[in-house]
Design an enzyme around this catalytic site. Structure first.
Site, short mmCIF file in Angstrom:
data_model
loop_
_atom_site.label_atom_id
_atom_site.label_comp_id
_atom_site.label_asym_id
_atom_site.label_seq_id
_atom_site.Cartn_x
_atom_site.Cartn_y
_atom_site.Cartn_z
N THR A 583 -3.10 0.06 7.75
CA THR A 583 -2.68 0.24 9.13
C THR A 583 -1.40 1.06 9.15
O THR A 583 -0.56 0.93 8.27
CB THR A 583 -2.41 -1.13 9.79
OG1 THR A 583 -3.51 -1.97 9.50
CG2 THR A 583 -2.28 -1.00 11.28
N GLY A 585 1.31 3.61 12.03
CA GLY A 585 1.75 3.76 13.40
C GLY A 585 0.67 4.35 14.28
O GLY A 585 0.57 4.05 15.46
N GLY A 587 -2.66 4.06 13.88
CA GLY A 587 -3.90 3.31 13.99
C GLY A 587 -4.27 2.69 12.67
O GLY A 587 -3.40 2.50 11.81
N ASP A 703 4.99 15.87 7.49
CA ASP A 703 5.13 14.47 7.09
C ASP A 703 4.66 14.28 5.66
O ASP A 703 3.90 13.37 5.35
CB ASP A 703 4.39 13.55 8.06
CG ASP A 703 4.81 12.09 7.91
OD1 ASP A 703 5.80 11.83 7.19
OD2 ASP A 703 4.14 11.22 8.48
#
Ligand SMILES: *[C@@H]1O[C@H](CO)[C@@H](O)[C@H](O)[C@H]1NC(C)=O
Ligand SMILES: *[C@@H]1O[C@H](CO)[C@@H](O)[C@H](O)[C@H]1NC(C)=O
Ligand SMILES: *[C@@H]1O[C@H](CO)[C@@H](O)[C@H](O)[C@H]1NC(C)=O
Ligand SMILES: *[C@@H]1O[C@H](CO)[C@@H](O)[C@H](O)[C@H]1NC(C)=O
Ligand SMILES: *[C@@H]1O[C@H](CO)[C@@H](O)[C@H](O)[C@H]1NC(C)=O
Ligand SMILES: *[C@@H]1O[C@H](CO)[C@@H](O)[C@H](O)[C@H]1NC(C)=O
Ligand SMILES: *[C@@H]1O[C@H](CO)[C@@H](O)[C@H](O)[C@H]1NC(C)=O
Ligand SMILES: *[C@@H]1O[C@H](CO)[C@@H](O)[C@H](O)[C@H]1NC(C)=O
Ligand SMILES: *[C@@H]1O[C@H](CO)[C@@H](O)[C@H](O)[C@H]1NC(C)=O
Ligand SMILES: *[C@@H]1O[C@H](CO)[C@@H](O)[C@H](O)[C@H]1NC(C)=O
Length: 871
Positions: A583, A585, A587, A703
């Protein structure tokens, strides 16, 4: 095999004889030639049998060409005079070498060839040897006495081995030695007095051993000595005053011993000295005035002794000084004004003494100063505004003094500042907002003062400590991951951090809250894979969207034509928690086995965004583009489903999960050996290079972190999660909100908000260090900025769960680390491009000297030579 060899010898010898005959020589000469050639053949045969040049199937070819082998030099007569295998791994093949077959060898270089065990006694048969280099190996045992038969030796190096025992006194026989390097071994015992018979010596390195006793006064005989390194031993007693007769000395290091007494006043005779280190001994009394005669000194280190008295003003004569450390002594008095005439100073360390008075404003003259440490003294007065003239200053430590007044806003002009420590003083002002201009600031410690006002938001992405002040107001929400101790001991702070009361809403905090909400919601939206082009596009597509019925299944890419929405719902039992494997941020990720047997990963997105009408075709277009990306190190996105009830992305399944998870698990991390780690790094580099340089428009991932690198069953790396990726359209503004993972974000993003490819390059550098260290390098990078870390060796920070890399992989690791440091440069322009990095990885590099013993500083230095900021 042996008979074959001798037959070919005969053939060669016979050919040579014929040759000699036909070039009008008499028979007798032919016979001489034949016997000479058989001696030569012996050499060739010894080379062949050593195996140092691999397995030659055509032995006759080897023998006739042996002078042309790499690393071999022969004389005119064809006899071997030089063998240089430096940097080539030989390991135990070393033992197969027949030393007695090379009567004419003058130079033997086996530096860094993986030798271990004891030094073979046969080496002493090389009676003509003038140069012997066995350094950077793992040789053990004593230095054999027979070695001292090599009286022709001019240069003998055996540094960086594990040789133990004492230095044989017979070393004094090697009267021709100009250079003797025994450093970094385990030698014990005294410096043999016979060593002073080596009157030709110019370079003598005995440092980093366990030699004890005192420095023999007869050392004065070594009149030609230019470099004398005795540091890091167990030497005791005083500095012999006879040492000062060595007037040719240029480099003198006695650091880290237990030498006591005072610095001899005659030291002023050593007029040629450029480098003098007496650091970390037990020297007492004051700094002799004569030291100021050493006007060629570039580096002077008297740190960590028990020197007292004040700093002599005459020190200002040392105009060439670039490095001056008097740190950790018992110096009193004030900082002499004349010190500010040392305008070549780059490093000035006066910390940990009892220096009083104020910091002279003239310190602003030291325009080249990069490191200034005055901490832990008794300094009073205020911080001089002239510090703002020091635009090269990167480290400023004034902590633990009695400095009062305000923090001058002018310090914001020290544009190169990286580390700033003003803690434990009596400063009373607010934290200047102008500090947001300090683009390279990485760490700021203002704890234990009386600072007032609010916490400035620009501290995001900086390590800071604000504890024990009189700060008030809200702790900005994006600091909520910081420790309670960063803020403890203040007057009136509030916020969402454990240990602090929540803030009562006031009009001001409401406004702040709004910003905070924007800051947190927006990244979430972006994380979802929503690519924000421009208002124009949004408006245009909004109108197009109206035609689309809510609840339609927008698209599902066919995975070999076999995936259907229903299959996925069935395979995951409508996204049952049992299938959830992670899991984040954005989903949750599910694993699904399709009826066809194929395993895929599904990233199910939060529902919120589905209700946003702007979630439109541009999303679809971008996702489609990502599905068209084809690179062996990028996770394949097979398709997606966008539906009112659920939205998900369909990815290739990666058996081993994220790099972060593998590194966090001791068992799995062990499986990731050095070779695999280097390959993972290369894979990531190629993938990012592809996105930056082969995709149109350019894709900036934004990212890159160990969480977003996935590993397949073979532990190969795949870049994933383009949730935040931004396609760099030359026409669109590159300004954006900060997204990415804390600890990987390029520093410039915090203040410019301009996304470029160089942000990914920075994050890549972080991931590389993380792979080498096994953990995120966060704190290490900050501590590396401190001068005391100059001796941190690369091998000390490598992931300790793995056995140390062998020398071959070690080359790769050192190389990869230097690339990482180049990627982590604060100025985006001076970071390399990923294309360059990727190409560097493809082209094999010449090995460096034993890389794993290198210090961090060396890796950083080395990285300076790598990429000069041009493409
Ligand atoms: C050379 O031959 C030996 C024995 O035949 C073999 O073990 C070794 O792997 C070979 N080395 C190379 C580089 O081919
Ligand atoms: C070995 O090398 C020599 C000279 O280079 C050549 O004449 C000969 O044909 C080679 N022999 C084999 C078996 O390849
Ligand atoms: C060695 O190399 C040189 C030039 O590279 C060449 O001229 C010479 O013929 C070679 N010698 C042998 C024995 O192959
Ligand atoms: C050197 O040899 C020693 C003992 O043989 C061994 O413990 C050590 O790991 C070796 N070091 C390196 C760097 O190979
Ligand atoms: C020292 O060096 C000089 C010049 O390089 C040389 O002439 C002399 O022989 C050397 N040895 C001694 C003992 O001075
Ligand atoms: C000192 O070094 C110089 C060369 O730098 C040399 O010419 C001279 O002979 C040396 N002096 C002594 C006393 O050996
Ligand atoms: C100082 O010297 C001692 C030996 O005298 C050594 O153990 C220690 O590591 C040295 N400290 C530094 C910081 O070099
Ligand atoms: C220096 O240390 C030695 C012991 O290592 C001691 O005997 C001597 O008295 C000391 N000298 C001074 C000046 O402290
Ligand atoms: C320096 O300050 C400390 C602590 O404030 C004090 O104990 C010491 O006496 C001072 N030293 C001098 C030389 O002023
Ligand atoms: C955005 O970044 C790209 C790539 O770095 C650059 O080519 C472009 O000019 C930038 N656009 C703007 C408006 O700054």
């Amino acid at each position: 095999m042996a008979p074959n060899v001798s037959i070919s010898f005969l053939v060669v010898a016979w050919v040579l004889c014929i040759f000699m005959h036909t070039t009008n020589t008499v028979n007798a000469a032919g016979i001489v030639a034949a016997s000479q050639s058989s001696a030569l053949d012996l050499e060739a045969k010894a080379l062949l049998e050593s195996g140092w040049w691999g397995n030659y199937s055509n032995q006759s070819s080897f023998i006739s060409h042996h002078c042309n082998l790499s690393g071999i030099q022969c004389n005119h007569g064809g006899s071997v005079t030089e063998i240089d295998k430096g940097g080539v791994y030989l390991g135990d093949k070393f033992r197969k070498f027949n030393f007695s077959s090379f009567p004419n060898l003058v130079r033997l270089n086996l530096q860094e060839t993986g030798l271990r065990g004891s030094i073979p006694l046969e080496i002493s048969t090389l009676s003509k040897l003038t140069e012997l280099d066995l350094s950077w190996n793992n040789l053990t045992g004593d230095l054999p006495l027979s070695l001292t038969n090599l009286t022709q030796l001019v240069e003998f190096s055996i540094y960086y081995n594990n040789i133990s025992g004492s230095i044989p006194k017979e070393m004094g026989n090697l009267k021709n030695l100009l250079e003797l390097d025994l450093s970094s071994n385990n030698f014990t015992g005294l410096i043999p007095s016979s060593l002073v018979d080596l009157t030709e010596l110019v370079y003598l390195y005995l440092d980093s051993n366990q030699i004890n006793g005192s420095i023999p006064p007869e050392i004065r005989n070594l009149k030609n000595l230019s470099s004398l390194y005795l540091g890091y031993n167990r030497l005791t007693g005083p500095i012999p005053s006879s040492l000062v007769d060595l007037t040719n000395l240029t480099y003198l290091s006695l650091s880290s011993n237990q030498i006591n007494g005072s610095i001899p006043p005659e030291i002023g005779n050593l007029k040629n000295l450029r480098y003098l280190s007496l650091r970390n001994n037990s020297l007492t009394n004051s700094i002799p005035l004569s030291l100021s005669h050493l006007t060629n000194l570039v580096s002077l280190n008297l740190g960590s002794n028990q020197i007292n008295g004040s700093i002599p003003p005459e020190i200002a004569n040392l105009k060439n000084l670039s490095y001056l450390s008097l740190h950790n002594n018992s110096l009193t008095g004030s900082i002499p004004l004349s010190l500010v005439d040392l305008t070549n100073l780059v490093y000035l360390f006066l910390d940990s003494n009892q220096i009083n008075g104020s910091i002279p404003p003239e310190i602003g003259n030291l325009k080249n100063l990069s490191y200034l440490n005055l901490s832990n003294n008794n300094l009073t007065g205020s911080i001089p505004l002239t510090l703002s003239h020091l635009t090269e200053l990167t480290y400023l430590y004034l902590d633990s003094n009695q400095i009062s007044g305000s923090i001058p806003v002018e310090i914001a002009n020290c544009s190169s500042l990286v580390n700033l420590s003003l803690s434990h003083n009596y400063l009373t002002s607010s934290i200047p907002s102008q500090f947001s201009d300090l683009k390279f600031l990485r760490s700021i410690d203002l704890s234990y003062n009386n600072l007032i006002g609010n916490i400035p938001p620009y501290l995001i992405n900086i390590n800071f400590n604000l504890s024990y002040n009189s700060l008030e107001g809200q702790i900005p929400t994006f600091f909520q991951n910081h420790s309670f101790y960063t803020f403890i001991g203040n007057k009136d702070l509030c916020g969402d951090i454990k240990g602090f009361p929540p803030c009562l809403p006031s009009s001001r905090t409401k406004r702040q809250l709004k910003i905070v909400v924007l800051l947190t919601i927006f990244p979430t939206l972006l994380l979802l894979g929503y690519f924000f082009y421009s208002r124009y596009w949004v408006r245009k597509k909004q109108s197009e969207l109206r035609g689309i019925k809510n609840g339609d299944l927008f698209s599902i890419w066919n995975y070999d034509g076999k995936i259907a929405y229903e299959d996925i719902i069935e395979a995951t039992e409508d996204f049952d928690i049992r299938y959830c494997i992670g899991t984040g941020g954005y989903g949750s990720v599910y694993k699904a086995e399709l009826p066809s047997g194929k395993v895929i990963a599904l990233k199910k997105l939060h529902r919120l965004e589905a209700e946003d009408p702007t979630f439109d075709k541009s999303f679809k277009n971008e996702v489609k583009m990502l599905t068209e990306i084809r690179h062996r190190n990028i996770v394949k996105l097979h398709g997606y489903c966008l539906h009112k009830r659920c939205m998900f992305l369909v990815y290739e399944y990666m058996e081993r999960g994220s790099l972060f998870c593998v590194l966090s698990n001791d068992v799995e991390a062990m499986e990731l050996d050095w070779t695999k780690r280097v390959n993972i790094i290369k894979g990531i580099a190629h993938a990012i290079s592809y996105m930056h340089h082969e995709c149109i428009p350019v894709i900036v991932h934004r990212d890159i972190s160990s969480n977003n690198i996935l590993l397949n069953s073979k532990l190969e790396a795949f870049v994933s999660d383009f949730g935040t990726a931004k396609l760099l359209d030359p026409d669109s503004s590159n300004q954006t909100l900060v997204v990415g993972t804390y600890g990987y974000i390029a520093p410039e993003l915090a203040y410019t908000m301009v996304v470029t490819e160089k942000c990914d390059v920075y994050s890549f550098g972080m991931v590389v260090l993380e792979i080498l260290m096994g953990i995120h390098p966060g704190e290490l990078l900050t501590s590396l900025s401190s001068p005391s870390s100059q001796h941190v060796m690369l091998n000390e920070i490598l992931d300790q769960r793995l056995p140390p890399p062998n020398r071959l992989v070690a080359h790769d690791i050192f190389f990869v680390a230097t690339i990482a440091f180049a990627c982590l440069r604060t100025k985006p322009k001076s970071r390399p491009t990923m294309k360059w990095v990727s190409q560097e990885f493809l082209s094999r590099k010449k090995p460096l000297a034993n890389p794993i013993m290198y210090s961090f500083t060396m890796a950083i230095e080395e990285s300076r030579n790598l990429y000069d900021g041009r493409e």
